[in-house]
Design a protein around this motif. Structure first.
Motif, PDB file in Angstrom:
ATOM      1  N   PHE A 133       0.891  -1.348  -0.014  1.00 35.17           N
ATOM      2  CA  PHE A 133       0.107   0.121   0.041  1.00 35.17           C
ATOM      3  C   PHE A 133       0.848   1.218   0.031  1.00 35.17           C
ATOM      4  CE2 PHE A 133      -2.771  -3.471   1.972  1.00 35.17           C
ATOM      5  CZ  PHE A 133      -3.913  -3.152   1.087  1.00 35.17           C
ATOM      6  N   THR A 134       0.333   2.356  -0.624  1.00 34.47           N
ATOM      7  CA  THR A 134       1.056   3.713  -0.609  1.00 34.47           C
ATOM      8  C   THR A 134       1.145   4.157   0.904  1.00 34.47           C
ATOM      9  OG1 THR A 134      -1.082   4.845  -0.955  1.00 34.47           O
ATOM     10  CG2 THR A 134       0.404   4.235  -2.936  1.00 34.47           C
ATOM     11  N   PRO A 135       2.206   4.820   1.153  1.00 42.61           N
ATOM     12  CA  PRO A 135       2.118   5.383   2.378  1.00 42.61           C
ATOM     13  C   PRO A 135       1.170   6.223   2.866  1.00 42.61           C
ATOM     14  CG  PRO A 135       4.347   5.569   1.560  1.00 42.61           C
ATOM     15  CD  PRO A 135       3.379   5.165   0.597  1.00 42.61           C
ATOM     16  N   GLU A 136       0.455   6.969   2.042  1.00 46.10           N
ATOM     17  CA  GLU A 136      -0.538   7.717   2.302  1.00 46.10           C
ATOM     18  C   GLU A 136      -2.128   7.066   2.613  1.00 46.10           C
ATOM     19  OE1 GLU A 136       0.617   8.043  -0.988  1.00 46.10           O
ATOM     20  OE2 GLU A 136       2.460   9.373  -0.083  1.00 46.10           O
ATOM     21  N   PHE A 137      -2.132   5.860   2.205  1.00 47.86           N
ATOM     22  CA  PHE A 137      -3.414   5.190   2.140  1.00 47.86           C
ATOM     23  C   PHE A 137      -3.921   4.939   3.659  1.00 47.86           C
ATOM     24  CE2 PHE A 137      -5.737   1.029   2.419  1.00 47.86           C
ATOM     25  CZ  PHE A 137      -6.903   1.462   1.497  1.00 47.86           C
ATOM     26  N   VAL A 138      -3.165   4.544   4.605  1.00 47.89           N
ATOM     27  CA  VAL A 138      -3.860   4.375   6.083  1.00 47.89           C
ATOM     28  C   VAL A 138      -4.075   5.745   6.795  1.00 47.89           C
ATOM     29  CG1 VAL A 138      -3.052   3.507   8.330  1.00 47.89           C
ATOM     30  CG2 VAL A 138      -2.559   2.100   6.261  1.00 47.89           C
ATOM     31  N   PRO A 139      -3.305   6.797   6.498  1.00 44.12           N
ATOM     32  CA  PRO A 139      -3.773   7.902   7.039  1.00 44.12           C
ATOM     33  C   PRO A 139      -4.998   8.485   6.253  1.00 44.12           C
ATOM     34  CG  PRO A 139      -1.480   8.084   6.734  1.00 44.12           C
ATOM     35  CD  PRO A 139      -1.844   6.730   6.218  1.00 44.12           C
ATOM     36  N   TYR A 140      -5.072   8.174   5.198  1.00 42.72           N
ATOM     37  CA  TYR A 140      -6.399   8.625   4.236  1.00 42.72           C
ATOM     38  C   TYR A 140      -7.533   7.901   4.963  1.00 42.72           C
ATOM     39  CZ  TYR A 140      -9.638   9.024   0.569  1.00 42.72           C
ATOM     40  OH  TYR A 140     -10.766   9.171  -0.352  1.00 42.72           O
ATOM     41  N   MET A 141      -7.301   6.594   5.068  1.00 39.17           N
ATOM     42  CA  MET A 141      -8.401   5.743   5.622  1.00 39.17           C
ATOM     43  C   MET A 141      -8.663   6.274   6.920  1.00 39.17           C
ATOM     44  SD  MET A 141      -9.545   4.089   3.086  1.00 39.17           S
ATOM     45  CE  MET A 141     -10.397   2.741   3.853  1.00 39.17           C
ATOM     46  N   VAL A 142      -8.006   6.508   7.754  1.00 38.83           N
ATOM     47  CA  VAL A 142      -8.137   7.051   9.060  1.00 38.83           C
ATOM     48  C   VAL A 142      -8.941   8.142   9.089  1.00 38.83           C
ATOM     49  CG1 VAL A 142      -7.031   8.068  11.149  1.00 38.83           C
ATOM     50  CG2 VAL A 142      -6.183   6.005  10.351  1.00 38.83           C
ATOM     51  N   GLU A 143      -8.600   9.165   8.073  1.00 39.26           N
ATOM     52  CA  GLU A 143      -9.485  10.488   8.188  1.00 39.26           C
ATOM     53  C   GLU A 143     -10.634  10.165   7.436  1.00 39.26           C
ATOM     54  OE1 GLU A 143      -8.982  14.545   5.743  1.00 39.26           O
ATOM     55  OE2 GLU A 143      -7.139  13.739   6.500  1.00 39.26           O
ATOM     56  N   LEU A 144     -11.025   9.286   6.626  1.00 34.95           N
ATOM     57  CA  LEU A 144     -12.097   9.023   5.882  1.00 34.95           C
ATOM     58  C   LEU A 144     -13.225   8.378   6.819  1.00 34.95           C
ATOM     59  CD1 LEU A 144     -13.548   8.931   3.155  1.00 34.95           C
ATOM     60  CD2 LEU A 144     -12.545   6.731   2.783  1.00 34.95           C
TER      61      LEU A 144
END
Length: 120
Positions: free
Chosen positions: A65-76
């Protein structure tokens, strides 16, 4: 926003093409004969084993996964990093288990069908 790391996926692309070629060749060989042989069953086993190994290699790659994926999902989802990571790992485990069970059934059926003529 991409979830999967493109460079990581491109690394696996040649292996995927080789396995698809093997799978298509095996399917053509299976359909040309009227009964399963030990050779066909072993080929089926090897192809299923290689698919499983490739899947495990992809799923357990830390760069999947891209490094931005988990933070994006956390925010989403207004959640925590731990919950999102747990859900991702649970999903990966479910996919791996499903593929292993399916491939095991296919291999079992292949060896069980040795000498059985197919109806056309």
């Amino acid at each position: 926003m991409f979830a999967l790391n493109g460079d990581t996926m491109l690394y696996y692309f040649p292996f995927l093409l080789i396995l698809v070629t093997f799978e298509l060749s095996l399917s053509a060989y299976k359909s040309s004969g009227s009964e399963w042989t030990t050779r066909i069953a072993l080929g089926n086993f090897i192809v299923n084993l290689l698919w499983t190994a490739l899947l495990l290699s992809i799923v357990f790659n830390p760069n999947l996964f891209t490094p931005e994926f988990v933070p994006y999902m956390v925010e989403l989802y207004d959640s925590t990093k731990e919950k999102i990571t747990f859900t991702i790992n649970l999903s990966k485990t479910a996919i791996v288990v499903a593929v292993i069970v399916t491939n095991s059934i296919d291999v079992y059926n292949g060896f069980n069908n040795i000498g059985v003529k197919e109806e056309t």
